[in-house]
Design a protein around this motif. Structure first.
Motif, PDB file in Angstrom:
ATOM      1  N   THR A   8       0.803  -1.187   0.057  1.00  0.00           N
ATOM      2  CA  THR A   8       0.024   0.054   0.045  1.00  0.00           C
ATOM      3  C   THR A   8       0.926   1.305   0.113  1.00  0.00           C
ATOM      4  N   LYS A   9       0.329   2.389  -0.527  1.00  0.00           N
ATOM      5  CA  LYS A   9       1.118   3.742  -0.556  1.00  0.00           C
ATOM      6  C   LYS A   9       0.601   4.488   0.614  1.00  0.00           C
ATOM      7  N   PRO A  12       3.448  10.941   3.252  1.00  0.00           N
ATOM      8  CA  PRO A  12       4.599  11.247   3.917  1.00  0.00           C
ATOM      9  C   PRO A  12       4.406  11.330   5.398  1.00  0.00           C
ATOM     10  N   ASP A  13       3.243  12.111   5.841  1.00  0.00           N
ATOM     11  CA  ASP A  13       3.075  12.253   7.033  1.00  0.00           C
ATOM     12  C   ASP A  13       2.713  11.072   7.830  1.00  0.00           C
ATOM     13  N   ARG A  14       1.709  10.187   7.309  1.00  0.00           N
ATOM     14  CA  ARG A  14       1.517   8.788   7.898  1.00  0.00           C
ATOM     15  C   ARG A  14       2.894   7.981   8.079  1.00  0.00           C
ATOM     16  N   SER A  15       3.679   7.989   6.920  1.00  0.00           N
ATOM     17  CA  SER A  15       5.031   7.386   7.307  1.00  0.00           C
ATOM     18  C   SER A  15       5.871   7.967   8.363  1.00  0.00           C
ATOM     19  N   ARG A  16       5.955   9.134   8.468  1.00  0.00           N
ATOM     20  CA  ARG A  16       6.750   9.722   9.671  1.00  0.00           C
ATOM     21  C   ARG A  16       6.189   9.468  10.988  1.00  0.00           C
ATOM     22  N   ILE A  17       4.770   9.453  11.005  1.00  0.00           N
ATOM     23  CA  ILE A  17       4.202   8.960  12.310  1.00  0.00           C
ATOM     24  C   ILE A  17       4.428   7.535  12.589  1.00  0.00           C
ATOM     25  N   MET A  18       4.459   6.647  11.776  1.00  0.00           N
ATOM     26  CA  MET A  18       4.486   5.080  11.834  1.00  0.00           C
ATOM     27  C   MET A  18       6.075   4.921  12.229  1.00  0.00           C
ATOM     28  N   ARG A  19       7.067   5.691  11.688  1.00  0.00           N
ATOM     29  CA  ARG A  19       8.307   5.510  11.961  1.00  0.00           C
ATOM     30  C   ARG A  19       8.794   5.920  13.412  1.00  0.00           C
ATOM     31  N   ALA A  20       7.885   6.879  13.873  1.00  0.00           N
ATOM     32  CA  ALA A  20       8.079   7.331  15.421  1.00  0.00           C
ATOM     33  C   ALA A  20       7.535   6.309  16.400  1.00  0.00           C
ATOM     34  N   THR A  83     -10.885   0.421  14.830  1.00  0.00           N
ATOM     35  CA  THR A  83     -10.591   0.223  13.468  1.00  0.00           C
ATOM     36  C   THR A  83     -10.074   1.315  12.503  1.00  0.00           C
ATOM     37  N   PRO A  84      -9.111   1.245  12.050  1.00  0.00           N
ATOM     38  CA  PRO A  84      -8.736   2.621  11.074  1.00  0.00           C
ATOM     39  C   PRO A  84      -9.433   2.835  10.182  1.00  0.00           C
ATOM     40  N   LYS A  85      -9.485   4.210   9.895  1.00  0.00           N
ATOM     41  CA  LYS A  85     -10.317   4.577   8.685  1.00  0.00           C
ATOM     42  C   LYS A  85      -9.807   4.331   7.347  1.00  0.00           C
ATOM     43  N   SER A  86      -8.708   4.206   7.203  1.00  0.00           N
ATOM     44  CA  SER A  86      -7.956   4.134   6.137  1.00  0.00           C
ATOM     45  C   SER A  86      -7.153   2.769   6.098  1.00  0.00           C
ATOM     46  N   ASN A  87      -6.945   1.983   5.133  1.00  0.00           N
ATOM     47  CA  ASN A  87      -6.256   1.043   4.773  1.00  0.00           C
ATOM     48  C   ASN A  87      -6.641  -0.129   5.945  1.00  0.00           C
ATOM     49  N   THR A  88      -8.000  -0.075   6.213  1.00  0.00           N
ATOM     50  CA  THR A  88      -8.516  -1.199   6.866  1.00  0.00           C
ATOM     51  C   THR A  88      -8.073  -2.261   6.675  1.00  0.00           C
ATOM     52  N   GLY A  89      -8.140  -3.143   5.449  1.00  0.00           N
ATOM     53  CA  GLY A  89      -7.786  -4.554   5.230  1.00  0.00           C
ATOM     54  C   GLY A  89      -6.425  -4.807   5.884  1.00  0.00           C
TER      55      GLY A  89
END
Length: 142
Positions: A8-9, A12-20, A83-89
């Motif tokens: 999944t794509k 950049p903000d979500r990626s930064r948050i997840m890296r933290a 359940t997250p609203k995005s990328n639920t699967g």
């Protein structure tokens, strides 16, 4: 069909948050460590030679403690059931794998005569109850 891991794509903000997001020495883990230390118990951290690399290990008591985040480990509390609203699967598959891995880890440890306690992030809200739970677990012997 659920998306495959890594396909999944993300923005950049979500990626930064997840890296933290940390996997050890988290806020909840540090809270539990301070409480156990104040109770007079000493422990080892993150022993890699044990299944699941437990957060706290009490070798003489053959006891381990895992401090789990409710969301990441699929707890049945309000926060864990979200359940997250995005990328639920993707998230459903990922959390289901985490739950399955956690169950196998606990089973492996118990088969090797280790006592296991899981402290959930939501349990940190009631310090008195958590204090009693930890003390009861650590004072009990098999």
């Amino acid at each position: 069909m659920a998306p495959k891991m890594g396909t999944t794509k993300t923005d950049p903000d979500r990626s930064r948050i997840m890296r933290a997001v940390k996997s050890s020495d988290t806020g909840p883990e540090m809270t539990v460590r301070r409480l156990i230390y104040s109770l007079g118990y000493r422990y080892r951290l993150h022993r890699k030679d044990l299944p699941g690399t437990p957060d706290l290990v009490f070798p003489g008591r053959r006891a381990v403690i895992f401090v789990h985040g409710c969301f990441w480990h699929g707890h049945d509390c309000k926060r864990g059931a979200r359940t997250p609203k995005s990328n639920t699967g993707y998230w459903k598959v990922k959390i289901a794998r985490n739950v399955e891995r956690d169950a196998k880890t606990i089973d492996d440890l118990e088969r090797n005569a280790w006592r296991v306690l899981v402290v959930w992030e939501c349990e940190l809200k009631d310090a008195g109850t958590l204090h009693d739970k930890l003390d009861a677990f650590l004072t009990s012997r098999p």
